[in-house]
Design a protein around this motif. Structure first.
Motif, short mmCIF file in Angstrom:
data_model
loop_
_atom_site.label_atom_id
_atom_site.label_comp_id
_atom_site.label_asym_id
_atom_site.label_seq_id
_atom_site.Cartn_x
_atom_site.Cartn_y
_atom_site.Cartn_z
N GLY A 180 0.79 -1.22 0.00
CA GLY A 180 0.00 0.00 0.00
C GLY A 180 0.82 1.27 0.00
N ALA A 181 2.14 1.18 0.19
CA ALA A 181 2.98 2.38 0.17
C ALA A 181 3.09 2.88 -1.27
N ASP A 182 2.69 4.11 -1.48
CA ASP A 182 2.67 4.69 -2.82
C ASP A 182 3.93 5.52 -3.04
N PRO A 183 4.71 5.25 -4.10
CA PRO A 183 5.93 6.02 -4.32
C PRO A 183 5.70 7.52 -4.44
N GLY A 184 4.57 7.93 -5.05
CA GLY A 184 4.30 9.35 -5.21
C GLY A 184 4.05 10.05 -3.89
N THR A 185 3.16 9.48 -3.10
CA THR A 185 2.85 10.06 -1.78
C THR A 185 4.07 10.00 -0.87
N SER A 186 4.78 8.90 -0.91
CA SER A 186 5.98 8.76 -0.07
C SER A 186 7.06 9.75 -0.48
N ALA A 187 7.16 10.05 -1.78
CA ALA A 187 8.13 11.04 -2.25
C ALA A 187 7.80 12.42 -1.69
N ASP A 188 6.51 12.75 -1.66
CA ASP A 188 6.08 14.02 -1.06
C ASP A 188 6.47 14.08 0.42
N LEU A 189 6.23 12.99 1.12
CA LEU A 189 6.55 12.92 2.55
C LEU A 189 8.05 13.12 2.78
#
Length: 199
Positions: free
Chosen positions: A152-161
Motif C-alpha cells: 500500500g505504500a505509494d511512491p508518489g505520496t511517499s516522495a512528497d513525505l
C-alpha cells in the motif's frame, strides 16, 4: 576600451553564496558583501546587478553546485531505500557537523524567509522542490520494484513525505536539533514505508 575585471567573478559569487547562506538575505547588506569580497560597490553592481540580482545568482549557484548533484546521485542509485537512507545520513551529517554546521540549506532558508515573496526566488524554490521530489520518487520506484516498500505504500505520496522531511531536517538543524534526534525521525519515516522483514 573594454572594461577589464581584475577579480574572479566565480570566486566572488562563491563568497557571496556562503554569506547569504550563513546570514540570510534580510541580515546581509551590500556593505557586508563589499567587506566579504573585498570589492567596491561599483564592481559588484557592474558584474552582478543589485542585491536582489546578486542573491538570485547565489541561490542558483548553490542549487546547481550543491543540491542538483545530490538529486542526480539519488535518482540514479539502484539500491532503493538504502540509497534514500544514505541521502538523509549525508544530509544530517552536513547540517550538524563540519564547516557548514547549523547553516541549514540555503534553499530551505529561503522557503522560511521573506525573500520567498519574490516571484523569481519562488521559481527557483519550486524548481528545487521538483528536483528533490523527483529524485525521491525515482528511488522509491526502484525500491518498489525490489519489493522494499510496505503493502500500500505509494511512491508518489511517499516522495512528497520524504521531500518535506528533508526540508524539516534542514530547518531543524539550523535551529540546533542534534544529529541523533534527526536520524531517529528519518528512520521512523523510512520504517513506515518499508516492507517488514521476517525476524
Amino acid at each position: 576600451m573594454p572594461d577589464i575585471k581584475h577579480f574572479d567573478p566565480d570566486a566572488t559569487l562563491e563568497t557571496v553564496v556562503r554569506l547569504f547562506w550563513r546570514q540570510g538575505v534580510a541580515s546581509t547588506g551590500i556593505q557586508d558583501v563589499v567587506t566579504a569580497t573585498g570589492l567596491n560597490r561599483s564592481s559588484l553592481y557592474a558584474t552582478f546587478g543589485g542585491k536582489q540580482e546578486l542573491y538570485l545568482a547565489a541561490l542558483r549557484r548553490y542549487m546547481g553546485q550543491r543540491s542538483e548533484p545530490m538529486f542526480r546521485r539519488l535518482a540514479e542509485d539502484e539500491r532503493g531505500l538504502p540509497a534514500i537512507s544514505e541521502f538523509f545520513g549525508g544530509l544530517i551529517e552536513a547540517r550538524c557537523s563540519g564547516e557548514y554546521a547549523r547553516w541549514g540549506c540555503m534553499v530551505s532558508n529561503a522557503h522560511a524567509g521573506a525573500e520567498n515573496g519574490n516571484p523569481e526566488v519562488r521559481a527557483v524554490l519550486d524548481q528545487h522542490h521538483r528536483g528533490l521530489r523527483e529524485a525521491m520518487h525515482s528511488a522509491l520506484v526502484t525500491a518498489e520494484g525490489q519489493g522494499q516498500l510496505a503493502p500500500g505504500a505509494d511512491p508518489g505520496t511517499s516522495a512528497d513525505l520524504l521531500a518535506l522531511l528533508a526540508y524539516g531536517v534542514n530547518l531543524r538543524s539550523r535551529a540546533g536539533a542534534d544529529a541523533a534526534t534527526l536520524g531517529k525521525t528519518v528512520t521512523a519515516a523510512l520504517d513506515s514505508i518499508g516492507a517488514r522483514t521476517a525476524a
